[in-house]
Write a protein that holds these residues in place. Structure first.
Motif: not given
Ligand code: ACM
Ligand code: ZN
Length: 561
Positions: A427-429, A418-422, A432-442
């Protein structure tokens, strides 16, 4: 003959007399917004672009042909200069070419990595050259030609003229991030297909390539589902709307509107022609009161649930223990996948209060069936949401799609791809990145452009309060956080998005006012390298963009802080 000579001399004198100021007025300026990666300009030499000259391109390529037509239209819109489309004429003033010289030189080697569509910013690379023989737009892919054409368009002076002076230049450009987004909330308020198209044009002007379309809410369901026709027909209409903040005063007027699937496909088509991907969002399992109104059996209490008439977070959410809930979700997302080709499908996941689930026998039975217990970090109810996410992700993956959700989706342990939109800060981003998820910063404090943009609230129409998201605040955001993320983790940050929520934004003019010029500021966060970013430089380059907004007839905020 003599009269002719005299007239010629007089005219020549006039030309020389007027030349300096006029020449400046008629000269292109390549320092556009967003600023290209590299601009090398020779301000002593010019190519004179004049009416009647030609634009050459490969007419067998539909995409390139379309961009040639766009460019023709944009040049005429800005300057009145009408160029001819002359596909075969290699000597035309403007030439659109696929293939970069730099790639040809690296024969046999791959000049760029074959990145995935989501990190494909190198596929958007272009070179724009102005020399004595004219203007050349070169790109690896048609999308790059479109970007180059936008840069040329924004460089032009906005004067009606017969000739424009193009200083010799070499511009080399590609975006920093592959994901450059804007969210429009069409659920709190409904915006017409025409308005959305205008917004897509404005997005393309700023180099944005992801339109996040927020389609469903407590306050209205706006997507036609053929298998569930009542959903849009009845779930889209609220009886009335609270006036201003939730102070108990209502306007007494029913409010509604939804998009047919044909209209959604038309938006997808229009966006694709402008190299924008449309990511639909069906917000679940919270923010679902529009649907619960039509199908109260999908709630924990059985309702009744009016389509919500106030703002804020409703505690009425989809029941996690009712098997019909998952059937409903799959029916809706099945049709979403039919209509929207986007690789990413947004399932929301934000602000889902768990009060109802705690008290609901069906939800608790489901938790027991799944063997969920508090694991020291994640509550049973948060894990129930993760169970829904897992099921939905499986469903989407089977259709070749990836799930994207707000950062709350991390709370119960996130599904693998899953991709995370922070949005609740960064913090969430980071997590998520530390867990290896792809991230959109918002993050809200930098990217929520529904908030006021000026300090003095009296100087702007009333909007949602809380904090100020001035254009300079938007501009100051750095999506990749080297202090918090390793170099490898930083690769997970796909890009940035600004969000236009619309609780207080009922009309297109106000939406554009909120959007601009903050989207200009965001475009440099999304497109430019950090070392290129400079607020003073941005404000110096902004007036020409504002004049272009004027020319295009879109509203914007005249204050800048
Ligand atoms: C959000 O603003 N609730 C994503
Ligand atoms: Zn329940």
């Amino acid at each position: 003959m003599r009269r002719h000579l005299t007239l010629t001399l007089v005219l020549l004198g006039l030309v020389v007399f007027a030349s300096r100021a006029e020449a400046q007025m008629l000269t292109a300026d390549y320092r556009v917004i967003p600023l290209p990666m590299s601009v090398q300009t020779d301000t002593l030499h010019f190519f004179n672009l004049q009416s009647g000259m030609g634009i050459a391109y490969d007419a067998s390529d539909d995409e390139v042909s379309r961009t040639a037509r766009f460019l023709q239209q944009w040049i005429e819109e800005a300057t009145g200069i009408r160029l001819m489309l002359t596909p075969k004429d290699k000597r035309a003033a403007i030439r659109l070419q696929i293939g970069l010289d730099a790639d040809k030189k690296k024969k046999g080697k791959k000049a760029y990595t074959n990145a995935s569509p989501l990190t494909g910013q190198q596929q958007e690379a272009y070179v724009l050259k102005v020399e004595n023989k004219g203007v050349t737009l070169q790109a690896r892919q048609p999308v790059g030609l479109f970007r180059a054409a936008q840069t040329l368009r924004k460089s032009l002076p906005l004067v009606k003229t017969n000739v424009v002076l193009l200083p010799y230049t070499k511009i080399e450009d590609e975006p920093r991030f592959g994901y450059r987004g804007l969210l429009l909330d069409c659920a709190r308020h409904f915006f017409s297909v025409e308005t959305i198209k205008q917004m897509l044009d404005v997005m393309a002007l700023h180099g944005c390539n992801q339109f996040h379309w927020h389609l469903t809410e407590d306050q209205g369901w706006r997507f036609e589902v053929k298998a569930l026709p009542r959903l849009a027909l009845e779930g889209s209409i609220r009886e009335q709307t609270v006036i201003g903040p939730n102070a108990g005063i209502y306007d007494g007027t029913p409010y509604g509107g939804y998009y047919t699937q044909d209209e959604c496909r038309e938006i997808v088509r229009y966006a694709a022609e402008r190299y924008i991907n449309v990511i639909p969002e069906i917000d679940l399992p919270g923010h679902m009161q529009g649907a619960l109104h039509v199908y109260p059996n999908l709630g924990c209490t059985g309702g009744p649930y009016p389509v919500r008439t106030e703002w804020g977070v409703s505690r009425e959410v989809l029941c996690a223990g009712n098997p019909e809930t998952m059937e409903f979700i799959k029916t809706v997302l099945g049709e979403i996948c039919d209509v929207f080709p986007s690789k990413l499908i947004h399932i929301g996941g934000d602000e889902c209060p768990k009060n109802r689930w705690k008290d609901c026998p069906k939800c608790q039975a489901k938790a027991r069936e799944l063997g969920l217990t508090f694991d020291g970090k994640h509550s049973v109810e948060n894990q129930l949401q993760t169970y829904i996410n897992h099921e939905v992700e499986k469903f989407l993956n089977e259709r070749g799609r990836d799930l994207i959700g707000w950062d709350e989706t991390l709370e119960g342990g996130l599904t693998s791809g899953a991709v995370v939109m922070s949005w609740r800060g960064v913090k969430g981003g980071i997590e998520a990145a530390r867990q290896g998820h792809r991230v959109i910063m918002s993050p809200n404090v930098f990217a929520y452009i529904d908030h006021p943009q000026l300090k003095d609230v009296a100087k702007q129409p009333r909007t949602i309060g809380g904090y100020i998201v001035s254009a300079s605040k938007v501009y100051s955001f750095e999506p990749v956080l080297p202090d918090s993320l390793t170099v490898e983790q930083q690769q997970c940050i796909l890009g940035q998005q600004v969000n236009l929520w619309t609780e207080y934004i009922a009309y297109p003019e106000f939406a554009f006012y909120q959007l601009l010029p903050r989207l200009g500021a965001a475009s440099e966060v999304q497109w430019c390298r950090p070392e290129q970013k400079d607020w003073d430089s941005f404000t110096a380059r902004l007036p020409r963009l504002l004049r272009l907004y004027d020319r295009l007839g879109v509203k914007y905020c005249h204050g800048l802080e």
